[in-house]
Design a protein around this motif. Sequence first.
Motif, PDB file in Angstrom:
ATOM      1  N   PHE A  90     -38.118 -12.953 -12.021  1.00 13.22           N
ATOM      2  CA  PHE A  90     -39.072 -12.357 -10.729  1.00 13.22           C
ATOM      3  C   PHE A  90     -39.202 -10.727 -10.575  1.00 13.22           C
ATOM      4  O   PHE A  90     -38.476 -10.112 -11.179  1.00 13.22           O
ATOM      5  CB  PHE A  90     -38.196 -12.716  -9.538  1.00 13.22           C
ATOM      6  N   ILE A  91     -39.850 -10.408  -9.673  1.00  5.70           N
ATOM      7  CA  ILE A  91     -40.379  -9.139  -9.425  1.00  5.70           C
ATOM      8  C   ILE A  91     -39.287  -8.533  -8.493  1.00  5.70           C
ATOM      9  O   ILE A  91     -38.723  -8.735  -7.505  1.00  5.70           O
ATOM     10  CB  ILE A  91     -41.623  -8.627  -8.920  1.00  5.70           C
ATOM     11  N   LEU A  92     -38.507  -7.229  -8.977  1.00  7.72           N
ATOM     12  CA  LEU A  92     -37.382  -6.561  -8.351  1.00  7.72           C
ATOM     13  C   LEU A  92     -37.702  -5.320  -8.057  1.00  7.72           C
ATOM     14  O   LEU A  92     -38.243  -4.330  -9.027  1.00  7.72           O
ATOM     15  CB  LEU A  92     -36.213  -6.517  -9.072  1.00  7.72           C
ATOM     16  N   GLU A  93     -37.578  -4.815  -6.745  1.00 12.34           N
ATOM     17  CA  GLU A  93     -37.972  -3.324  -6.276  1.00 12.34           C
ATOM     18  C   GLU A  93     -36.719  -2.856  -5.771  1.00 12.34           C
ATOM     19  O   GLU A  93     -36.118  -3.487  -4.606  1.00 12.34           O
ATOM     20  CB  GLU A  93     -39.098  -3.148  -5.360  1.00 12.34           C
ATOM     21  N   ARG A  94     -36.233  -1.678  -6.299  1.00 16.43           N
ATOM     22  CA  ARG A  94     -35.006  -1.245  -5.737  1.00 16.43           C
ATOM     23  C   ARG A  94     -35.392  -0.102  -4.594  1.00 16.43           C
ATOM     24  O   ARG A  94     -36.367   0.940  -4.718  1.00 16.43           O
ATOM     25  CB  ARG A  94     -34.070  -0.317  -6.616  1.00 16.43           C
ATOM     26  N   VAL A  95     -35.049  -0.335  -3.272  1.00 14.98           N
ATOM     27  CA  VAL A  95     -35.267   0.575  -2.287  1.00 14.98           C
ATOM     28  C   VAL A  95     -33.876   1.565  -1.834  1.00 14.98           C
ATOM     29  O   VAL A  95     -33.084   0.911  -1.841  1.00 14.98           O
ATOM     30  CB  VAL A  95     -35.862  -0.008  -0.919  1.00 14.98           C
ATOM     31  N   VAL A  96     -34.041   2.837  -1.908  1.00 17.03           N
ATOM     32  CA  VAL A  96     -32.910   3.642  -1.883  1.00 17.03           C
ATOM     33  C   VAL A  96     -33.160   4.566  -0.530  1.00 17.03           C
ATOM     34  O   VAL A  96     -34.228   5.283  -0.585  1.00 17.03           O
ATOM     35  CB  VAL A  96     -32.574   4.671  -2.965  1.00 17.03           C
ATOM     36  N   GLY A 130     -32.769   0.567 -12.208  1.00 20.58           N
ATOM     37  CA  GLY A 130     -34.215   0.687 -12.128  1.00 20.58           C
ATOM     38  C   GLY A 130     -34.712   1.030 -10.949  1.00 20.58           C
ATOM     39  O   GLY A 130     -34.152   0.733  -9.918  1.00 20.58           O
ATOM     40  N   GLU A 131     -35.830   1.663 -10.930  1.00 26.03           N
ATOM     41  CA  GLU A 131     -36.383   1.900  -9.600  1.00 26.03           C
ATOM     42  C   GLU A 131     -37.365   0.386  -9.301  1.00 26.03           C
ATOM     43  O   GLU A 131     -37.504   0.029  -8.199  1.00 26.03           O
ATOM     44  CB  GLU A 131     -37.407   2.846  -9.625  1.00 26.03           C
ATOM     45  N   TYR A 132     -37.875  -0.039 -10.275  1.00 21.47           N
ATOM     46  CA  TYR A 132     -38.813  -1.174 -10.319  1.00 21.47           C
ATOM     47  C   TYR A 132     -38.743  -2.065 -11.570  1.00 21.47           C
ATOM     48  O   TYR A 132     -38.852  -1.468 -12.747  1.00 21.47           O
ATOM     49  CB  TYR A 132     -40.195  -0.660  -9.825  1.00 21.47           C
ATOM     50  N   ASP A 133     -38.698  -3.259 -11.394  1.00 18.83           N
ATOM     51  CA  ASP A 133     -38.472  -4.122 -12.595  1.00 18.83           C
ATOM     52  C   ASP A 133     -39.301  -5.398 -12.395  1.00 18.83           C
ATOM     53  O   ASP A 133     -39.092  -6.209 -11.603  1.00 18.83           O
ATOM     54  CB  ASP A 133     -37.112  -4.378 -13.011  1.00 18.83           C
ATOM     55  N   ASP A 134     -40.430  -5.842 -13.347  1.00 18.92           N
ATOM     56  CA  ASP A 134     -41.278  -6.588 -13.021  1.00 18.92           C
ATOM     57  C   ASP A 134     -40.785  -7.912 -14.127  1.00 18.92           C
ATOM     58  O   ASP A 134     -41.366  -8.921 -14.060  1.00 18.92           O
ATOM     59  CB  ASP A 134     -42.827  -6.524 -13.034  1.00 18.92           C
ATOM     60  N   LYS A 135     -39.647  -7.789 -14.774  1.00 20.36           N
ATOM     61  CA  LYS A 135     -39.192  -8.931 -15.614  1.00 20.36           C
ATOM     62  C   LYS A 135     -37.682  -9.023 -15.285  1.00 20.36           C
ATOM     63  O   LYS A 135     -37.185  -9.447 -16.199  1.00 20.36           O
ATOM     64  CB  LYS A 135     -39.466  -8.552 -17.169  1.00 20.36           C
ATOM     65  N   TYR A 136     -37.105  -8.827 -14.037  1.00 21.30           N
ATOM     66  CA  TYR A 136     -35.965  -9.130 -13.693  1.00 21.30           C
ATOM     67  C   TYR A 136     -35.620 -10.657 -13.874  1.00 21.30           C
ATOM     68  O   TYR A 136     -36.385 -11.403 -13.427  1.00 21.30           O
ATOM     69  CB  TYR A 136     -35.526  -8.731 -12.210  1.00 21.30           C
ATOM     70  N   GLU A 137     -34.560 -11.100 -14.352  1.00 23.19           N
ATOM     71  CA  GLU A 137     -34.160 -12.416 -14.533  1.00 23.19           C
ATOM     72  C   GLU A 137     -33.032 -12.793 -13.678  1.00 23.19           C
ATOM     73  O   GLU A 137     -31.833 -12.001 -13.952  1.00 23.19           O
ATOM     74  CB  GLU A 137     -33.912 -12.898 -16.049  1.00 23.19           C
ATOM     75  N   CYS A 138     -32.924 -13.787 -13.154  1.00 19.88           N
ATOM     76  CA  CYS A 138     -31.650 -14.311 -12.283  1.00 19.88           C
ATOM     77  C   CYS A 138     -30.773 -14.496 -13.185  1.00 19.88           C
ATOM     78  O   CYS A 138     -30.714 -15.443 -14.172  1.00 19.88           O
ATOM     79  CB  CYS A 138     -32.214 -15.404 -11.530  1.00 19.88           C
ATOM     80  N   PRO A 139     -29.272 -14.342 -12.881  1.00 24.75           N
ATOM     81  CA  PRO A 139     -28.222 -14.562 -13.878  1.00 24.75           C
ATOM     82  C   PRO A 139     -27.990 -16.138 -13.557  1.00 24.75           C
ATOM     83  O   PRO A 139     -27.282 -16.638 -14.652  1.00 24.75           O
ATOM     84  CB  PRO A 139     -27.115 -13.814 -13.339  1.00 24.75           C
ATOM     85  N   ARG A 140     -28.286 -16.786 -12.550  1.00 23.83           N
ATOM     86  CA  ARG A 140     -28.117 -18.182 -12.423  1.00 23.83           C
ATOM     87  C   ARG A 140     -28.964 -19.190 -12.853  1.00 23.83           C
ATOM     88  O   ARG A 140     -28.711 -19.959 -13.801  1.00 23.83           O
ATOM     89  CB  ARG A 140     -27.660 -18.426 -10.855  1.00 23.83           C
ATOM     90  N   CYS A 141     -30.189 -19.086 -12.261  1.00 26.36           N
ATOM     91  CA  CYS A 141     -31.180 -19.985 -12.892  1.00 26.36           C
ATOM     92  C   CYS A 141     -32.007 -19.516 -13.941  1.00 26.36           C
ATOM     93  O   CYS A 141     -32.718 -20.329 -14.400  1.00 26.36           O
ATOM     94  CB  CYS A 141     -32.026 -20.263 -11.616  1.00 26.36           C
ATOM     95  N   ASP A 199     -26.485 -11.627  -5.956  1.00 30.92           N
ATOM     96  CA  ASP A 199     -26.020 -10.953  -7.168  1.00 30.92           C
ATOM     97  C   ASP A 199     -25.004  -9.834  -6.482  1.00 30.92           C
ATOM     98  O   ASP A 199     -25.394  -8.592  -5.955  1.00 30.92           O
ATOM     99  CB  ASP A 199     -26.839 -10.105  -8.075  1.00 30.92           C
ATOM    100  N   THR A 200     -23.832 -10.051  -6.385  1.00 27.55           N
ATOM    101  CA  THR A 200     -22.785  -9.128  -5.832  1.00 27.55           C
ATOM    102  C   THR A 200     -22.492  -7.779  -6.622  1.00 27.55           C
ATOM    103  O   THR A 200     -21.921  -6.970  -6.331  1.00 27.55           O
ATOM    104  CB  THR A 200     -21.476  -9.709  -5.542  1.00 27.55           C
ATOM    105  N   ASP A 201     -22.910  -7.898  -7.698  1.00 34.18           N
ATOM    106  CA  ASP A 201     -22.878  -6.485  -8.759  1.00 34.18           C
ATOM    107  C   ASP A 201     -24.268  -5.697  -8.595  1.00 34.18           C
ATOM    108  O   ASP A 201     -24.563  -5.132  -9.620  1.00 34.18           O
ATOM    109  CB  ASP A 201     -22.599  -6.828 -10.000  1.00 34.18           C
ATOM    110  N   SER A 202     -25.234  -5.797  -7.660  1.00 38.22           N
ATOM    111  CA  SER A 202     -26.340  -5.166  -7.402  1.00 38.22           C
ATOM    112  C   SER A 202     -26.189  -4.001  -7.637  1.00 38.22           C
ATOM    113  O   SER A 202     -27.388  -3.111  -8.079  1.00 38.22           O
ATOM    114  CB  SER A 202     -26.971  -5.752  -6.217  1.00 38.22           C
ATOM    115  N   TRP A 203     -25.326  -3.195  -7.206  1.00 40.49           N
ATOM    116  CA  TRP A 203     -25.030  -1.699  -7.527  1.00 40.49           C
ATOM    117  C   TRP A 203     -25.117  -1.385  -8.778  1.00 40.49           C
ATOM    118  O   TRP A 203     -25.373  -0.015  -8.999  1.00 40.49           O
ATOM    119  CB  TRP A 203     -23.590  -1.410  -6.814  1.00 40.49           C
ATOM    120  N   GLU A 204     -24.901  -2.265  -9.655  1.00 40.14           N
ATOM    121  CA  GLU A 204     -25.040  -1.897 -11.419  1.00 40.14           C
ATOM    122  C   GLU A 204     -26.475  -1.582 -11.643  1.00 40.14           C
ATOM    123  O   GLU A 204     -26.709  -1.025 -12.793  1.00 40.14           O
ATOM    124  CB  GLU A 204     -24.217  -2.762 -11.901  1.00 40.14           C
TER     125      GLU A 204
END
Length: 115
Positions: free
Chosen positions: A89-95, A74-85, A66-71
């Motif tokens: 999946f679980i997503l954790e943002r590390v800053v 959230g800090e942590y999301d356990d219900k993130y959904e792939c825009p393509r498929c 996802d090239t628009d990841s900068w948008e």
Amino acid sequence: MAEMHICDRCGKPTPNFVPFTCGPIAGKLGRSWCDDCEKRFERELAWENEQWHQDEITCPWCGYVDTDSWEFEGEYDDKYECPRCGKPFILERVVDITYTSKRRIEDMPEGWDGE
């Protein structure tokens, strides 16, 4: 009959024993996992398919980047959904935040020549 051990994960009797290659650790000579726990561990390891510290959100199912990841805000999301498929999946943002500081030239002593 093989020597029986107790599974370290579920407590069931098992003939399985794997000695630690570097010798005893915390008084234990090795580990004992039953066949079911061994299969569960291998399945969990294959299932995770972690996409470690990528610059963009990367789907662990289809590999979509996802090239628009900068948008993502959230800090942590356990219900993130792939825009393509569409799979979740679980997503954790590390800053990482870093700072750079330097003296202002106008604050340097009168006659300072760079040394």
